[in-house]
Design a protein around this motif. Structure first.
Motif, short mmCIF file in Angstrom:
data_model
loop_
_atom_site.label_atom_id
_atom_site.label_comp_id
_atom_site.label_asym_id
_atom_site.label_seq_id
_atom_site.Cartn_x
_atom_site.Cartn_y
_atom_site.Cartn_z
N THR A 66 0.86 -1.19 0.00
CA THR A 66 0.00 0.00 0.00
C THR A 66 0.89 1.24 0.00
O THR A 66 2.11 1.12 0.20
CB THR A 66 -0.89 0.02 1.25
OG1 THR A 66 -0.05 0.24 2.40
CG2 THR A 66 -1.62 -1.31 1.44
N ARG A 71 -2.41 3.96 5.24
CA ARG A 71 -3.37 3.49 4.25
C ARG A 71 -3.63 2.00 4.44
O ARG A 71 -4.76 1.52 4.27
CB ARG A 71 -2.84 3.80 2.85
CG ARG A 71 -3.70 3.39 1.69
CD ARG A 71 -5.14 3.88 1.75
NE ARG A 71 -5.28 5.31 1.64
CZ ARG A 71 -6.45 5.95 1.77
NH1 ARG A 71 -7.58 5.29 2.00
NH2 ARG A 71 -6.50 7.26 1.69
N TYR A 74 -6.12 1.89 7.30
CA TYR A 74 -7.45 2.35 6.86
C TYR A 74 -8.15 1.27 6.03
O TYR A 74 -9.29 0.91 6.28
CB TYR A 74 -7.35 3.60 5.98
CG TYR A 74 -6.97 4.89 6.65
CD1 TYR A 74 -6.71 4.96 8.02
CD2 TYR A 74 -6.87 6.06 5.91
CE1 TYR A 74 -6.36 6.16 8.61
CE2 TYR A 74 -6.52 7.27 6.50
CZ TYR A 74 -6.26 7.32 7.84
OH TYR A 74 -5.91 8.51 8.41
N ASP A 75 -7.42 0.79 5.02
CA ASP A 75 -8.06 -0.12 4.07
C ASP A 75 -8.20 -1.52 4.65
O ASP A 75 -9.15 -2.23 4.30
CB ASP A 75 -7.25 -0.16 2.76
CG ASP A 75 -7.35 1.17 2.00
OD1 ASP A 75 -8.10 2.05 2.45
OD2 ASP A 75 -6.68 1.32 0.98
N SER A 100 -3.84 6.14 13.43
CA SER A 100 -4.49 5.68 12.18
C SER A 100 -5.61 4.69 12.49
O SER A 100 -6.65 4.70 11.85
CB SER A 100 -3.46 5.05 11.24
OG SER A 100 -2.80 3.97 11.86
N SER A 232 -5.24 -2.59 -3.38
CA SER A 232 -4.51 -1.34 -3.15
C SER A 232 -4.40 -0.60 -4.47
O SER A 232 -3.54 -0.90 -5.29
CB SER A 232 -3.12 -1.66 -2.59
OG SER A 232 -2.43 -0.46 -2.34
N THR B 66 -0.44 13.46 -3.01
CA THR B 66 -1.13 12.21 -2.68
C THR B 66 -0.22 11.05 -3.09
O THR B 66 0.78 11.27 -3.78
CB THR B 66 -2.46 12.11 -3.43
OG1 THR B 66 -2.18 11.93 -4.83
CG2 THR B 66 -3.31 13.37 -3.25
N ARG B 71 -5.21 7.98 -6.46
CA ARG B 71 -5.69 8.39 -5.14
C ARG B 71 -6.14 9.85 -5.18
O ARG B 71 -7.12 10.22 -4.52
CB ARG B 71 -4.59 8.15 -4.11
CG ARG B 71 -4.91 8.50 -2.69
CD ARG B 71 -6.18 7.90 -2.13
NE ARG B 71 -6.18 6.46 -2.02
CZ ARG B 71 -7.24 5.74 -1.63
NH1 ARG B 71 -8.38 6.33 -1.31
NH2 ARG B 71 -7.17 4.44 -1.57
N ASP B 75 -9.89 10.74 -4.06
CA ASP B 75 -10.13 11.62 -2.92
C ASP B 75 -10.63 12.99 -3.36
O ASP B 75 -11.40 13.63 -2.62
CB ASP B 75 -8.86 11.75 -2.08
CG ASP B 75 -8.52 10.44 -1.36
OD1 ASP B 75 -9.34 9.50 -1.44
OD2 ASP B 75 -7.46 10.36 -0.74
N THR B 224 -8.96 10.39 8.17
CA THR B 224 -7.81 11.13 7.67
C THR B 224 -6.94 11.51 8.85
O THR B 224 -7.25 11.19 9.99
CB THR B 224 -8.25 12.33 6.83
OG1 THR B 224 -7.12 12.87 6.15
CG2 THR B 224 -8.89 13.39 7.69
N SER B 232 -4.61 14.45 2.66
CA SER B 232 -3.94 13.26 2.12
C SER B 232 -3.22 12.56 3.26
O SER B 232 -2.11 12.95 3.63
CB SER B 232 -2.97 13.67 1.02
OG SER B 232 -2.36 12.53 0.47
N GLY B 234 -1.34 9.77 5.79
CA GLY B 234 -0.15 8.91 5.68
C GLY B 234 1.12 9.72 5.62
O GLY B 234 1.13 10.85 5.12
#
Lengths: 475, 475
Positions: A66, A71, A74-75, A100, A232, B66, B71, B75, B224, B232, B234
């Motif tokens: 990812t 991410r 999250y995913d 996160s 992803s 991003t 993505r 988004d 987020t 964005s 991460g």
């Protein structure tokens, strides 16, 4: 110039750098294409997946890359929740997960789901059986449970294998956020999903891992595309993925020896800091912990000023104090543990940290803390506690209680605690000080101060502005 | 070895490589941290944002990085839709957008939203006024409209400035996917949101851009974090971001001269391919197009075999033919244009492509196509059309219609078209051939073949298995 914030981000491992350079030349094309540049990219991607899967302890087809650890979390959570929607909408997490995980939990709640937060003890560890209890007590169906392998702020290792057993017994998948530990070794126990982040082990930024064991129900939340088994989306960040896998293998090869070495250095910090600096609390589990990480908090110290002074002395560390946070709230981890948050310092040593650097840190720290305390007009070391007023003579029967009110409204951590420490000697033993404060950190730090200084914390109540904290002088 | 698939991914620009190397050393730390390594990372990030914003034509605080162009699209669309939920839930897109846009549209529909697809003409261009019409005719409130700056498969530039005006007049924000064009120049017109992808201009993988103009309503869909203005999540992929910005500036500096040069090479391909190879259709707008991209389709050719033969001849190109797609459907772009999809080849020239490489391609192509056709037993060049059977004498009054049925069930593109071409001479002029086919590509390619060969396409109807396509012989 010692960089002691490995837990935030590690400098790039030389093997990562080398692999990245090679893959920039060989792996820029689209691995989904059939021409030679695409086939070459596909070979690199497959090899990276195999190497990473071996380190994770899963099959290559269970692992996707990812764009970040965040991410992946999250995913991973969203996909597991979506696939188990019929089983229920409850998500179980520990109170000390990475933000996160907690952000995903908050989004799940905002979307109508429910969340159980499993508490931790004073070392930051969830108690064995806690997941079983949370699963048993959930009034609705539990879709997923999450537990980090080790805490990112205090280094405490979590009982992942036990939690996995408890989850398996309840038929609930367990997602383990292994971001802090994957470089040190595979994750124990029979987890269902696992996430990690390459820049935490010396890999490049831009790469997270998401492993989903075969047989675990998973449904990627759309939109998505055909990349990474549909789990992803977006063009593969191939050079970074190659560097991530190569460096994971490299750090694992050195892990046992380096862990032992760093554990020795951290033991030295754990032992020496309370000897060198008065009024310090070292937090986190002293044994079941990451090898390279130690956290302590200093009474009467402004965390931001402390970081600044340490930076001037050329030490890069981080802090969970409220003043270093954009929201001016103390770290949720320290809060969940119920430990002091003011003057908080996290030291996380990168691989290769020299003994001499740690010794220099231990030399510099006492002076730095003293300077910050002096600047704040803090009480002299252990002052309030070592020179108590003489015990007042007490008449038998009820008498009006001596009570002193300290108005710390509008003042930020560590001022309310400093003001409390300065006046506690002014009430007789058995008397009460009430601190008025609208600073979020006071809620954590006033009880923690009482614990450290042997005073009795009697609780908080809402005042006209902020909160009123009640402390009874015991000594 | 000529790589002609720039539109998929470009080799890393030397400036990107250089910037990446420097940033690996200087930019691995967390830019949110206050110590020197963090401050250094923050400076690099700020400088990259300024450079990229200047190239995009927006303010730095309107731009976030991003993890990919995909993505950014996901988004960007989701954030604009969420912020305008009260205005309505309709999303307007062109029929030829990148799959990332169409996937987001499909997810929006699955979530209860509605989508209008604006059609394109035979060149792949939406007609001016089409967005105005779509906005006017929408029965419900339109939240957002999307239009690519230029098409990724056929190179046709879209009337973005006109669409932006139409959207502004309707009070609807316009998101422009500038992935294919940003390296060539800024996007014209008063767009509201813009997305792009660094690896398309020679930057590294792992970097997308999302610009949201001040005043445009936007609400990031949770979860987020605090990274990139909350837009964005991460850990920032800083070395790649630095490399992306530096290379964007570098390719822009060369853009005008290189565009002119590549335009000349593409003009040569556009002119020469139909001369060198019989039964070819060059698609896309001949004038309003990307400088480096040209697409053509070859009758009676299997796209996968063609790609394979070109790869053996050391040319890397891509194709929108159904046989090269994992879903065995032809490209949605060619389908929306209504042009031939079999034997489709997209040539997109990287910067620096030598004239000699293009000439070598033009030399190799005729033989390659002939070999593939021979392998498939395709009709000899223009055979069916140049040697028509003698016109049958017609009696006055109705007579039973001559009709030949070709059963191509279970056969894949280009076989149904080849079988049609082989038998068309067997019916008299005025007679009818019916092709039975369950191949998705036939739906597009049989009408396209009729158009190319001067035959009359009379339509399709559902048959017992697949579809029945009706063709009347005209010559």
């Amino acid at each position: 110039m010692p960089y002691f914030d490995m837990a935030s981000s590690a400098p790039l491992h030389p093997v990562a750098r080398q692999a990245l350079l090679a893959a920039l030349d060989e792996g820029w094309a689209d691995p989904a294409r059939l021409y030679r540049e695409g086939r070459r990219a596909r070979l690199l991607l497959d090899a990276a997946r195999e190497a990473a899967a071996e380190a994770v302890g899963c099959r290559p087809d269970e692992l996707v890359f990812t764009p970040s650890g965040t991410r992946a979390v999250y995913d991973g959570i969203a996909g597991a929740l979506a696939a188990r929607r019929r089983a229920g909408r409850r998500l179980v997490v520990s109170a000390v997960e990475h933000s996160s995980v907690l952000h995903t939990a908050a989004a799940h709640e905002a979307d109508g789901g429910t969340v159980t937060e499993v508490p931790v003890d004073r070392t930051g560890r969830v108690t064995p059986g806690a997941y079983a209890a949370a699963l048993r007590e959930a009034p609705d169906g539990v879709a997923l449970a999450c537990l980090q392998s080790a805490n990112h702020e205090v280094g405490t290792r979590q009982p992942v294998a036990e939690a996995a057993e408890e989850c398996a017994a309840a038929g609930v998948p367990l997602l383990v956020d292994a971001a802090q530990s994957l470089g040190w070794g595979p994750t124990e126990g029979n987890w269902s999903l696992l996430t990690a982040s390459a820049h935490k082990w010396g890999g490049p930024a831009g790469v997270g891992l998401l492993a989903v064991r075969k047989g675990v129900r998973f449904r990627t939340v759309p939109p998505t595309d055909e990349r990474e088994s549909g789990r992803s989306p977006g063009f593969e960040n191939l050079p970074a993925v190659v560097a991530a896998a190569a460096s994971l293998r490299a750090v694992r090869a050195e892990a046992a020896a380096e862990a032992e070495r760093l554990r020795g250095l951290v033991d030295r910090i754990r032992a020496r800091v309370p000897e060198l600096v008065p009024d310090v609390e070292v937090v986190g589990d002293p044994e079941r912990r990451l090898p390279h990480l130690v956290t302590f908090s200093c009474l009467y110290v402004d965390g931001e000023a402390l970081l600044h002074e340490l930076d001037r002395a050329e030490f890069s560390v981080s802090s969970g104090s409220s003043c270093t946070s954009s929201t001016l709230t103390p770290s949720h981890v320290l809060r969940a543990m119920g430990v002091l948050s003011e003057g908080n310092v996290r030291v996380s040593l990168p691989r290769g940290t020299a003994e001499a650097e740690v010794d220099r840190f231990l030399e510099a720290l006492p002076g730095v803390v003293a300077r910050v305390r002096e600047g704040l007009g803090a009480p002299t070391p252990a002052g309030a506690a070592v020179t108590p007023d003489p015990e007042p003579e007490r008449e038998p029967g009820p008498e009006p209680e001596v009570e002193l009110v300290v108005d710390s409204l509008g003042k930020r951590c560590p001022i309310p605690v400093i003001e409390l420490a300065k006046v506690i000697g002014e009430v007789p033993v058995g008397g009460v000080v009430v601190v008025l404060s609208d600073d979020e950190a006071a809620r954590l730090d006033i009880p923690a101060w009482c614990e450290m200084r042997g005073q009795t914390y009697e609780g908080e109540r809402t005042a006209d502005r902020g909160m009123a904290y009640r402390i009874r002088r015991r000594a």
